[in-house]
Design a protein around this motif. Structure first.
Motif: not given
Ligand code: EPU
Length: 337
Positions: A213-215, A202-205, A219-224
């Motif tokens: 997109d799921v990947s 959702q944040a990625m719109m 990646i964004a969640i893991r990096e955070s």
């Protein structure tokens, strides 16, 4: 084959622990592996994969064999099914990205996991609602006694949560040389139910997500949340999430009603070790040059120069404290060497 002597293993383990190997060899074919195992020159051997799931606490008095078998290929493709094979020494994340470039679905939730393809079945790697076993077809492994390559199927691997036959009866008896995956070629099934993925998309719109997109979301969640081993030494989750009996859980829940938990079966419940460690007061704790990660208490970190024993002692202190407060034993997920 080039045998090196007395070399540092710091670049070969994601914790960045500086211990030495008595001898070291990088192996790029099964034939070379067989030669090493038939020779009597090196009686003691130690296998090194991606070095992402181990804590080295001492020098290795053996020939350290770095598995560098490289190559990936499409074995067969039908309408909606594709079989792909990767040799053991391929980097896991690069392999995942290659499958996504080809628009093959199944590995996207497992993006950015450190380590190599060959070690992925050993602990049945898993993240964000998917485990390796969900897409695993088979693997080839060199039997170190007969020096024959044997094939293990999904059934004979005996996969379980962070577990397989390679951590049990087959431990130390085989070297996995390649892994085959059963992926989708067209009609991809997305696994976005894991809370953070939906909100990240959702944040990625993104309203109609693709596997790519799921990947990106994973990646964004893991990096955070998780430290990059290239910047801060670590081995991902240091502990497994404990699975306790229902009666133990009821006792625990009475004292800690807000603790998150997952029902495993009608007899067992899984409790997140990260929550236990955080509520035992360790999250973000730093001791000199090592400690517990600030954003995910399951991850122990080496800020540079810590020894394997520093981290081992910290892990034991965490285990003892968690056991004292919650009456739950947490087990290390990484291999302590
Ligand atoms: N939690 C805390 N504090 C923390 C960490 C977690 O309270 O410091 C709570 C969270 O709030 C949440 C629950 O624990 O309610 C679960 O947390 P999270 O979703 O982050 O997952 P996890 O159970 O801590 C497991 C895997 C990870 C994997 C994630 C995502 C194990 C041992 N670890 O962690 O795997 O990335 O799920 O699927 O199963 C790895 O194996 O190296 C690894 C990183």
């Amino acid at each position: 084959m080039h045998i090196q002597h007395n070399i540092s293993l710091k670049p070969y383990n994601t914790f960045g622990i500086d211990v030495k190997a008595k001898q070291f060899v990088s192996v790029s074919s099964i034939e070379e592996l067989k030669d090493i195992y038939t020779s009597s020159a090196y009686p003691k051997k130690f296998i090194l994969g991606g070095g992402s799931n181990m804590l080295l606490t001492k020098d290795i008095d053996a020939l350290v064999i770095h598995l560098n078998l490289k190559g990936k290929q499409i074995i067969s493709q039908s309408d909606n099914e594709v079989l792909v094979q990767s040799l053991a020494g391929e980097n896991w994340h690069e392999f995942v990205l290659w499958t996504l470039e080809n628009d093959f679905g199944g590995l996207e939730n497992l993006s950015l996991i450190p380590g190599n393809v060959g070690t992925s079945p050993i602990q049945n790697i898993g993240a964000y609602g998917v485990e390796l076993k969900d897409v695993f077809h088979s693997c080839n492994a060199l039997n170190l006694e007969t020096l024959e390559v044997e094939t293990f199927t999904k059934d004979t691997c005996e996969f379980d949560y962070r577990n397989s036959i390679f951590k049990q009866q087959a431990k130390g008896k085989y070297i996995i040389t390649s892994v085959m995956f059963n992926l989708s070629a067209k009609e991809h099934i997305l696994h976005t139910n894991y809370g953070a993925i939906t909100s990240e998309l959702q944040a990625m719109m993104v309203t109609e997500p693709t596997i790519q997109d799921v990947s990106k979301a994973v990646i964004a969640i893991r990096e955070s949340k998780l430290p990059d081993p290239k910047e801060i030494g670590n081995s991902g989750s240091f502990f497994k999430n404990p699975i306790i009996s229902k009666s133990e859980f009821l006792k625990f829940k009475k004292n800690f009603p807000d603790a998150p938990h997952y029902i495993v079966s009608d007899k067992e419940v899984k409790v997140p070790a990260g929550w236990l460690i955080e509520h035992a007061g360790f999250k973000g704790k730093t001791f000199d040059n090592y400690g517990v990660h600030k954003k995910q208490a399951l991850v122990l970190v080496n800020y540079g120069g810590a020894s394997g024993n520093d981290i081992l002692e910290l892990s034991q202190l965490i285990q003892e404290t968690v056991a004292r407060i919650f009456d739950i034993n947490i087990e290390a997920e990484v291999n302590i060497i």
